[in-house]
Design a protein around this motif. Structure first.
Motif, PDB file in Angstrom:
ATOM      1  N   SER A 179       0.206  -1.537  -0.444  1.00 14.46           N
ATOM      2  CA  SER A 179       0.327  -0.092  -0.198  1.00 14.46           C
ATOM      3  C   SER A 179       0.668   1.293  -0.209  1.00 14.46           C
ATOM      4  O   SER A 179       0.343   2.083  -0.344  1.00 14.46           O
ATOM      5  CB  SER A 179      -1.087  -0.023   1.158  1.00 14.46           C
ATOM      6  OG  SER A 179      -0.107   0.549   2.498  1.00 14.46           O
ATOM      7  N   GLY A 180       2.667   1.118   1.002  1.00 14.12           N
ATOM      8  CA  GLY A 180       2.700   1.943   0.808  1.00 14.12           C
ATOM      9  C   GLY A 180       3.287   2.563  -0.913  1.00 14.12           C
ATOM     10  O   GLY A 180       3.261   3.759  -1.158  1.00 14.12           O
ATOM     11  N   ALA A 181       3.659   0.938  -1.523  1.00 17.34           N
ATOM     12  CA  ALA A 181       4.591   1.841  -2.984  1.00 17.34           C
ATOM     13  C   ALA A 181       3.233   2.512  -3.625  1.00 17.34           C
ATOM     14  O   ALA A 181       3.356   2.955  -4.937  1.00 17.34           O
ATOM     15  CB  ALA A 181       4.473   0.715  -3.091  1.00 17.34           C
ATOM     16  N   LEU A 182       1.636   1.391  -3.349  1.00 16.82           N
ATOM     17  CA  LEU A 182       0.657   2.045  -4.345  1.00 16.82           C
ATOM     18  C   LEU A 182      -0.103   2.898  -4.290  1.00 16.82           C
ATOM     19  O   LEU A 182       0.065   4.240  -4.987  1.00 16.82           O
ATOM     20  CB  LEU A 182      -0.504   0.992  -4.018  1.00 16.82           C
ATOM     21  CG  LEU A 182      -0.603  -0.081  -4.328  1.00 16.82           C
ATOM     22  CD1 LEU A 182      -1.430  -1.287  -4.460  1.00 16.82           C
ATOM     23  CD2 LEU A 182      -0.360  -0.229  -5.867  1.00 16.82           C
ATOM     24  N   GLN A 183       0.913   4.111  -3.197  1.00 21.78           N
ATOM     25  CA  GLN A 183      -0.422   5.564  -2.399  1.00 21.78           C
ATOM     26  C   GLN A 183       0.981   6.208  -3.030  1.00 21.78           C
ATOM     27  O   GLN A 183       0.691   7.519  -3.850  1.00 21.78           O
ATOM     28  CB  GLN A 183       0.122   5.397  -0.723  1.00 21.78           C
ATOM     29  CG  GLN A 183      -0.073   7.016  -0.405  1.00 21.78           C
ATOM     30  CD  GLN A 183      -1.868   6.890  -0.394  1.00 21.78           C
ATOM     31  OE1 GLN A 183      -2.244   5.799  -0.783  1.00 21.78           O
ATOM     32  NE2 GLN A 183      -2.642   7.698  -1.274  1.00 21.78           N
ATOM     33  N   LEU A 213       1.470   6.260  -6.310  1.00 21.70           N
ATOM     34  CA  LEU A 213       0.636   6.774  -7.814  1.00 21.70           C
ATOM     35  C   LEU A 213      -0.574   7.166  -6.844  1.00 21.70           C
ATOM     36  O   LEU A 213      -1.193   7.969  -7.921  1.00 21.70           O
ATOM     37  CB  LEU A 213       0.009   4.677  -8.205  1.00 21.70           C
ATOM     38  CG  LEU A 213       1.455   4.151  -8.495  1.00 21.70           C
ATOM     39  CD1 LEU A 213       0.545   2.571  -9.227  1.00 21.70           C
ATOM     40  CD2 LEU A 213       1.622   5.094  -9.778  1.00 21.70           C
ATOM     41  N   VAL A 214      -1.343   6.841  -6.067  1.00 22.03           N
ATOM     42  CA  VAL A 214      -2.542   7.478  -5.983  1.00 22.03           C
ATOM     43  C   VAL A 214      -2.626   8.723  -5.235  1.00 22.03           C
ATOM     44  O   VAL A 214      -3.323   9.604  -6.248  1.00 22.03           O
ATOM     45  CB  VAL A 214      -2.943   6.551  -4.635  1.00 22.03           C
ATOM     46  CG1 VAL A 214      -4.452   7.061  -3.753  1.00 22.03           C
ATOM     47  CG2 VAL A 214      -3.293   5.338  -5.012  1.00 22.03           C
ATOM     48  N   ASP A 215      -1.533   8.832  -5.136  1.00 26.06           N
ATOM     49  CA  ASP A 215      -1.426  10.804  -4.867  1.00 26.06           C
ATOM     50  C   ASP A 215      -1.290  11.549  -6.303  1.00 26.06           C
ATOM     51  O   ASP A 215      -1.953  12.600  -6.245  1.00 26.06           O
ATOM     52  CB  ASP A 215       0.203  10.923  -4.224  1.00 26.06           C
ATOM     53  CG  ASP A 215       0.373  10.677  -2.874  1.00 26.06           C
ATOM     54  OD1 ASP A 215      -0.845  10.115  -2.316  1.00 26.06           O
ATOM     55  OD2 ASP A 215       1.675  10.423  -1.929  1.00 26.06           O
ATOM     56  N   VAL A 216      -0.433  10.512  -7.114  1.00 25.17           N
ATOM     57  CA  VAL A 216      -0.397  11.232  -8.318  1.00 25.17           C
ATOM     58  C   VAL A 216      -1.468  11.312  -9.130  1.00 25.17           C
ATOM     59  O   VAL A 216      -2.114  12.542  -9.942  1.00 25.17           O
ATOM     60  CB  VAL A 216       0.414  10.945  -9.100  1.00 25.17           C
ATOM     61  CG1 VAL A 216       0.592  11.470 -10.856  1.00 25.17           C
ATOM     62  CG2 VAL A 216       2.237  10.672  -8.927  1.00 25.17           C
ATOM     63  N   LEU A 217      -2.567  10.484  -9.320  1.00 26.51           N
ATOM     64  CA  LEU A 217      -3.493  10.302  -9.605  1.00 26.51           C
ATOM     65  C   LEU A 217      -4.770  10.895  -9.134  1.00 26.51           C
ATOM     66  O   LEU A 217      -5.873  11.835  -9.428  1.00 26.51           O
ATOM     67  CB  LEU A 217      -4.431   8.896  -9.112  1.00 26.51           C
ATOM     68  CG  LEU A 217      -3.197   7.588 -10.282  1.00 26.51           C
ATOM     69  CD1 LEU A 217      -4.218   6.558  -9.859  1.00 26.51           C
ATOM     70  CD2 LEU A 217      -3.198   8.024 -11.948  1.00 26.51           C
ATOM     71  N   ASP A 218      -5.062  11.156  -7.893  1.00 24.84           N
ATOM     72  CA  ASP A 218      -5.171  11.906  -7.178  1.00 24.84           C
ATOM     73  C   ASP A 218      -5.261  13.384  -7.348  1.00 24.84           C
ATOM     74  O   ASP A 218      -6.017  14.661  -8.149  1.00 24.84           O
ATOM     75  CB  ASP A 218      -5.641  11.671  -5.431  1.00 24.84           C
ATOM     76  CG  ASP A 218      -6.261  10.873  -4.660  1.00 24.84           C
ATOM     77  OD1 ASP A 218      -7.129  10.056  -5.369  1.00 24.84           O
ATOM     78  OD2 ASP A 218      -5.919  10.617  -4.066  1.00 24.84           O
ATOM     79  N   PRO A 226      -8.786   5.372  -8.198  1.00 30.15           N
ATOM     80  CA  PRO A 226      -7.490   6.010  -7.870  1.00 30.15           C
ATOM     81  C   PRO A 226      -6.773   4.490  -7.027  1.00 30.15           C
ATOM     82  O   PRO A 226      -5.750   4.284  -7.709  1.00 30.15           O
ATOM     83  CB  PRO A 226      -7.251   7.152  -6.939  1.00 30.15           C
ATOM     84  CG  PRO A 226      -8.107   8.124  -7.562  1.00 30.15           C
ATOM     85  CD  PRO A 226      -9.248   7.320  -7.339  1.00 30.15           C
ATOM     86  N   GLN A 227      -7.044   3.928  -6.146  1.00 27.47           N
ATOM     87  CA  GLN A 227      -7.282   2.968  -5.621  1.00 27.47           C
ATOM     88  C   GLN A 227      -7.170   1.647  -6.091  1.00 27.47           C
ATOM     89  O   GLN A 227      -5.763   0.549  -6.381  1.00 27.47           O
ATOM     90  CB  GLN A 227      -7.422   2.725  -4.365  1.00 27.47           C
ATOM     91  CG  GLN A 227      -7.713   3.924  -3.086  1.00 27.47           C
ATOM     92  CD  GLN A 227      -6.144   3.601  -2.372  1.00 27.47           C
ATOM     93  OE1 GLN A 227      -5.199   3.032  -2.199  1.00 27.47           O
ATOM     94  NE2 GLN A 227      -5.419   4.461  -1.500  1.00 27.47           N
ATOM     95  N   LEU A 228      -8.056   1.474  -6.932  1.00 23.80           N
ATOM     96  CA  LEU A 228      -8.160   0.332  -7.972  1.00 23.80           C
ATOM     97  C   LEU A 228      -6.991   0.307  -9.509  1.00 23.80           C
ATOM     98  O   LEU A 228      -6.218  -0.083  -9.855  1.00 23.80           O
ATOM     99  CB  LEU A 228      -9.409   0.491  -8.444  1.00 23.80           C
ATOM    100  CG  LEU A 228      -9.829  -0.817  -9.854  1.00 23.80           C
ATOM    101  CD1 LEU A 228      -9.411  -2.374  -9.176  1.00 23.80           C
ATOM    102  CD2 LEU A 228     -11.584  -0.656 -10.223  1.00 23.80           C
ATOM    103  N   LEU A 229      -6.994   1.436  -9.512  1.00 24.64           N
ATOM    104  CA  LEU A 229      -6.527   1.751 -10.487  1.00 24.64           C
ATOM    105  C   LEU A 229      -4.890   1.601 -10.716  1.00 24.64           C
ATOM    106  O   LEU A 229      -3.901   0.898 -11.584  1.00 24.64           O
ATOM    107  CB  LEU A 229      -6.339   3.390 -11.740  1.00 24.64           C
ATOM    108  CG  LEU A 229      -5.490   3.660 -12.932  1.00 24.64           C
ATOM    109  CD1 LEU A 229      -5.526   2.576 -13.599  1.00 24.64           C
ATOM    110  CD2 LEU A 229      -6.047   5.098 -12.813  1.00 24.64           C
TER     111      LEU A 229
END
Length: 243
Positions: free
Chosen positions: A159-163, A165-170, A183-186
């Motif tokens: 989840s740390g690595a995915l976050q 991506l999520v921060d940029v997607l948001d 964003p979490q799913l993507l």
């Protein structure tokens, strides 16, 4: 595997007993040191020989212990895989954060952090093997084979690595550059897509049909696969979602 599954408290390397506010005993310190030794040896073996050929006996030999001692610290090879993957993912998160530049537009930021992930996977193919091995394991089986505390550490690392991506997607959704409903799913899709793409990049082969019924194999470079994966990531983030 659900990366969000976690116990109520911070785990030890094996099991899920919560941390105590009291100083760690000498025995507990020795156990922690030995567990860390085993994990470092596992990582070194993965990087040197690959995941497929790594055996418990080899890990024990590298640490200078009997294989039975490994099972005093870990439930088995699957747990070693999981906790070794944690180390890879922590490094990946650092690289992705370092590659990010908040002064840039979200599409370029996404390209940079995805590129950092792919470059790490090319540099450390054992990470790809380790991650894919766990992805192929049914979730119920993994939960049975890996202690709850270890699963929490793995979920936190993913989840740390995915976050990143999520921060940029948001940010892209806020600015209007991206159209992302979830964003979490993507982020999870991009993670698994990148792992598959990295495996293709390692094979460096693509299969096509030269003529009806006649397959043809051609070579492809890592750079070409990398560029396709980066373009795909941006396309998924900027595309119009299906309704």
């Amino acid at each position: 595997m659900d990366a969000t599954t976690r116990p109520a408290s911070e785990p030890q390397p094996r099991g899920s007993r919560p941390k105590s506010t009291a100083p760690m005993s000498a025995t507990a310190q020795r156990r922690r040191q030995r567990a860390d030794e085993i994990l470092r040896a596992t990582r070194s073996l993965f990087d040197a020989a690959g995941v497929r050929d790594a055996q418990i006996e080899d890990i024990a030999r590298a640490v200078g212990i009997n294989r039975a001692i490994i099972y005093r610290h870990f439930t088995g090879k699957e747990e070693l895989f999981a906790l070794t993957l944690v180390a890879y993912l922590d490094e990946i998160q650092t690289r992705m954060r370092s590659a990010d530049d908040e002064t840039l537009e979200p599409p370029e930021r996404l390209r940079l952090i995805c590129g950092a992930f792919l470059d790490y996977g090319e540099e450390y193919p054992a990470f790809v093997d380790c991650a894919l091995t766990l992805l192929r394991t049914p979730g119920t089986e993994l939960m049975n084979d890996v202690a709850e505390g270890a699963m929490f550490r793995l979920g936190r690392a993913i989840s740390g690595a995915l976050q990143c991506l999520v921060d940029v997607l948001d940010a892209g959704s806020t600015s209007g550059n991206f159209r992302v409903d979830d964003p979490q799913l993507l982020a999870n899709v991009l993670y698994t897509q990148a792992l598959g793409g990295l495996q293709l990049a390692r094979l460096r082969l693509v299969v096509s049909e030269a003529s009806p019924g006649l397959p043809e194999v051609q070579s492809v470079s890592f750079d070409v696969v990398r560029e396709y994966l980066l373009q795909a990531a941006i396309a998924m983030a900027t595309g119009v979602p299906n309704r």
